[in-house]
Design a protein around this motif. Structure first.
Motif, short mmCIF file in Angstrom:
data_model
loop_
_atom_site.label_atom_id
_atom_site.label_comp_id
_atom_site.label_asym_id
_atom_site.label_seq_id
_atom_site.Cartn_x
_atom_site.Cartn_y
_atom_site.Cartn_z
N ALA A 92 49.14 3.21 49.99
CA ALA A 92 48.68 4.52 50.46
C ALA A 92 48.73 4.58 51.99
O ALA A 92 49.12 5.59 52.57
CB ALA A 92 47.27 4.82 49.96
N ASN A 93 48.34 3.50 52.63
CA ASN A 93 48.36 3.45 54.09
C ASN A 93 49.79 3.58 54.61
O ASN A 93 50.05 4.27 55.61
CB ASN A 93 47.72 2.15 54.57
CG ASN A 93 47.45 2.16 56.05
OD1 ASN A 93 46.95 3.13 56.59
ND2 ASN A 93 47.80 1.07 56.71
N LEU A 95 52.24 5.17 53.12
CA LEU A 95 52.59 6.59 52.96
C LEU A 95 52.00 7.42 54.10
O LEU A 95 52.68 8.28 54.67
CB LEU A 95 52.05 7.13 51.64
CG LEU A 95 52.88 6.91 50.39
CD1 LEU A 95 52.09 7.40 49.17
CD2 LEU A 95 54.20 7.62 50.49
N ARG A 96 50.74 7.15 54.40
CA ARG A 96 50.05 7.91 55.44
C ARG A 96 50.75 7.76 56.78
O ARG A 96 50.87 8.70 57.55
CB ARG A 96 48.60 7.43 55.54
CG ARG A 96 47.77 8.16 56.56
CD ARG A 96 46.35 7.62 56.61
NE ARG A 96 46.25 6.21 56.91
CZ ARG A 96 46.37 5.68 58.13
NH1 ARG A 96 46.61 6.44 59.16
NH2 ARG A 96 46.25 4.38 58.31
N ARG A 157 48.03 7.85 44.62
CA ARG A 157 48.38 7.18 45.88
C ARG A 157 48.50 8.21 47.02
O ARG A 157 48.01 7.98 48.12
CB ARG A 157 49.68 6.42 45.69
CG ARG A 157 49.96 5.45 46.79
CD ARG A 157 51.14 4.58 46.48
NE ARG A 157 50.77 3.60 45.45
CZ ARG A 157 51.62 3.07 44.58
NH1 ARG A 157 52.87 3.40 44.60
NH2 ARG A 157 51.19 2.19 43.70
N ALA A 161 46.24 8.63 50.41
CA ALA A 161 46.84 8.69 51.75
C ALA A 161 46.33 9.92 52.50
O ALA A 161 45.99 9.84 53.68
CB ALA A 161 48.36 8.71 51.65
N ASP A 164 42.59 9.37 53.34
CA ASP A 164 42.46 8.40 54.42
C ASP A 164 42.83 9.02 55.76
O ASP A 164 42.18 8.76 56.77
CB ASP A 164 43.34 7.17 54.16
CG ASP A 164 42.80 6.26 53.07
OD1 ASP A 164 41.67 6.51 52.59
OD2 ASP A 164 43.51 5.31 52.70
N ARG A 165 43.86 9.84 55.77
CA ARG A 165 44.26 10.51 57.00
C ARG A 165 43.13 11.41 57.50
O ARG A 165 42.83 11.45 58.69
CB ARG A 165 45.54 11.32 56.79
CG ARG A 165 45.99 12.01 58.07
CD ARG A 165 47.33 12.68 57.94
NE ARG A 165 48.35 11.64 58.08
CZ ARG A 165 49.54 11.67 57.48
NH1 ARG A 165 49.86 12.68 56.71
NH2 ARG A 165 50.41 10.71 57.67
N ASP A 175 45.50 4.45 63.69
CA ASP A 175 46.04 3.61 62.59
C ASP A 175 45.79 2.16 62.86
O ASP A 175 45.80 1.64 63.88
CB ASP A 175 47.54 3.83 62.43
CG ASP A 175 47.80 5.24 61.93
OD1 ASP A 175 48.98 5.52 61.72
OD2 ASP A 175 46.88 6.02 61.75
#
Length: 175
Positions: A92-93, A95-96, A157, A161, A164-165, A175
């Motif tokens: 996921a990170n 992707l972000r 997922r 992301a 989280d963003r 980041d």
């Protein structure tokens, strides 16, 4: 599947090894190997795949365990398994970091449409509710159930992301 979640073929293991350039550290090789384990493995089994000594693998596995990337399983010999929560967070990170909000939203909309299409096709809410024996082609149904599960995992997922963003924006953390 072969022992310790290793690839089923020598070719698959060799392909994994070829990705490592000559300068890949033992830590990098052990990390790459460990996050691909689907079953617990000993340090010796990881060492064989990572092309390092068992002691080197053990040291790096303990380092990874201290950071929550792998989970140790006590016993003789001690085994290690990947921490699936870490793997999902890392994906996921990635992707972000790699996609814009707009790209994530577009992909999410496409996946949600695909999810709804599966729901309509099978008349149920989740792939776990599908009875393949009631369908015309069991093989096709199993294949589609697998695709549907992948769509649902990808939706989760991307949602992670995006969330989280939002957290990073609210807290002002980079980041």
């Amino acid at each position: 599947m072969s022992p310790a979640g290793h690839p089923d073929t020598t070719d698959a293991a060799e392909t994994e090894r070829q990705r490592w350039d000559r300068n890949a550290s033992t830590r990098d090789r052990v990390y790459e190997t460990a996050i691909q384990l689907y079953e617990p493995a000993t340090a010796a089994e990881v060492a064989e795949r990572a092309r390092c000594s068992p002691d080197g693998a053990r040291e790096q596995l303990e380092w990874l365990a201290d950071r929550g990337i792998v989970e140790p399983i006590d016993g003789r010999p001690k085994r290690y398994q990947r921490n699936n929560a870490y793997v999902e967070w890392a994906r996921a990170n990635e992707l972000r970091r790699e996609r814009t909000d707009s790209e994530l939203e577009t992909t999410l909309r496409e996946l949600l449409a695909e999810h709804r299409s599966f729901q309509e096709r099978y008349g149920v809410d989740t792939p776990h509710e599908v009875d393949a024996l009631e369908e015309e082609s069991i093989e096709t149904t199993w294949e589609e159930i697998g695709e549907w599960k992948t769509v649902r995992r990808d939706i989760q997922r991307i949602e992670r992301a995006r969330k989280d963003r939002d957290v990073f924006r609210e807290t002002g953390r980079a980041d």
